[in-house]
Design an enzyme around this catalytic site. Structure first.
Site, PDB file in Angstrom:
ATOM      1  N   ARG A 184      -2.205  -4.101   0.189  1.00  0.00           N
ATOM      2  CA  ARG A 184      -3.141  -4.449  -0.878  1.00  0.00           C
ATOM      3  C   ARG A 184      -3.228  -5.964  -1.059  1.00  0.00           C
ATOM      4  NH1 ARG A 184      -3.340  -0.322   0.621  1.00  0.00           N
ATOM      5  NH2 ARG A 184      -3.338   1.693  -0.406  1.00  0.00           N
ATOM      6  N   SER A 232      -6.361   2.660  -9.274  1.00  0.00           N
ATOM      7  CA  SER A 232      -4.914   2.415  -9.297  1.00  0.00           C
ATOM      8  C   SER A 232      -4.649   1.034  -9.882  1.00  0.00           C
ATOM      9  CB  SER A 232      -4.335   2.509  -7.894  1.00  0.00           C
ATOM     10  OG  SER A 232      -4.546   3.795  -7.355  1.00  0.00           O
ATOM     11  N   GLU A 249      -2.520  -4.463  -9.562  1.00  0.00           N
ATOM     12  CA  GLU A 249      -3.412  -4.504  -8.402  1.00  0.00           C
ATOM     13  C   GLU A 249      -4.737  -5.218  -8.680  1.00  0.00           C
ATOM     14  OE1 GLU A 249      -5.419  -1.225  -5.444  1.00  0.00           O
ATOM     15  OE2 GLU A 249      -3.314  -0.990  -5.983  1.00  0.00           O
TER      16      GLU A 249
END
Length: 341
Positions: free
Chosen positions: A169, A241, A336
């Protein structure tokens, strides 16, 4: 000084431009549909002392109440296909193309490799920034190169897979080149022969028969799994998320699993990945609500806006979860989405 482009508006609420649905008043806003429009707006912006917020689908940002700068939405569209060797193709996509629509379009064209990445929200341009991934596949696995405009100079630069420095990520666009480039196109390498990735148990359980599965079957199974766990941003504000799944050393993972035998742990290249949603749920926060901000009742990894939460409300909740997980397990959770609050 360049004339003000006609697409620039003043005092625009960005509530409908971010999937969390938080109110954010931008001093200036522009939506561009061509590279020429993008260059013109950037030329105007460079003459100002303003911050810049690049928006695609708005699915990976947390905004504050105000943004005293230019919010720039990239709406570039277009797809092109080039044949490569060994039955592979290069698919070039403009940054403003919807990611999920692209996945389904490619499958119906007989171009395979993106099926595990179905129903991920957002636009193509954001995909390489965080190296999106799901069910055993990451963008870097299908990536050839991207083109991006340097914000300060207007120079167009091509980035190879190596130059993007992809991580979990993560990419160079969240690190050394954060806030320096606007991605305008992404080129992926796909195959015309299915090469299915079916390692995840949840994915296999969602499929009727793994042996006879097609790439479209995989995409549909992924969509079913995601819909069963994740809220629709149209119905309830969320950014998908909210935390990265933490990666710990093999030794640390062995200790944690010995203490918590049901802890989901999956070996990866640089250690062992622990399921962040499980950690939050076990800490007692699944379905938890703090004012208008909350933790989703089906997937604790997702934070939701239950009406009129602000970006600060969402971040305050996130901090509470981080502190709880660290206290319970000694693990730090990283956020994130990109923060502009």
């Amino acid at each position: 000084m360049p004339n003000t482009p006609t697409c620039i508006q003043e005092r625009v609420n960005l509530r409908t431009y971010n999937t969390l649905g938080v109110d954010c008043q931008a001093r200036y806003f522009a939506e561009v549909a061509t590279r020429e429009e993008l260059q013109n707006v950037l030329a105007w912006w460079r003459q100002k002392t303003l911050g810049l917020l690049l928006l695609g689908g708005g699915s990976n940002v947390v905004l504050g109440a105000e943004f005293n700068g230019l919010a720039l939405k990239c709406a570039l569209r277009g797809r092109s296909v080039e044949s490569l060797e060994n039955g592979r193709i290069a698919l070039t996509l403009a940054a403003g193309e919807n990611w999920h629509d692209t996945v389904m379009w490619s499958l119906h064209q007989g171009y395979y490799g993106l099926e595990n990445l179905a129903l991920i929200p957002g636009c193509v341009g954001a995909a390489p920034i965080q190296n999106i991934g799901a069910y055993g596949v990451e963008l870097k696995d299908r990536f050839l190169h991207l083109d991006a405009i340097h914000l300060e100079t207007g120079e167009l630069r091509r980035f190879s897979r190596e130059a993007c420095e992809f991580g979990y990520r993560d990419s160079v666009f969240k690190q050394a080149f954060k806030g320096q480039y606007a991605i305008v196109s992404v080129t992926l390498c796909l195959t015309q022969t299915p090469e299915l990735v079916l390692a995840y148990p949840a994915l296999m359980e969602a499929m009727k028969s793994g042996a006879a599965a097609t790439p479209l079957d995989v995409a549909e199974a992924v969509c079913n799994v995601r819909r069963s766990k994740l809220p629709d941003p149209i119905k309830i504000g969320n950014a998908g998320s909210f935390f990265k799944n933490p990666v710990v050393s093999a030794a640390r993972a062995q200790t944690l699993v010995a203490q918590h035998p049901k802890m989901p742990a999956h070996p990866v290249e640089d250690g062992v990945k622990i399921a962040a949603g499980w950690l939050i749920e076990q800490a007692g926060y699944k379905g938890y609500q703090k004012g208008q901000a909350g933790v989703h009742d089906k997937q604790a990894l997702v934070l939701v806006n239950r009406g009129h939460a602000s970006g600060q409300d969402i971040l305050a909740l996130a901090q509470e979860l981080q502190e709880a997980v660290k206290q319970h397990y000694g693990i730090e959770l990283d956020i994130e989405p990109q923060i502009y609050a």
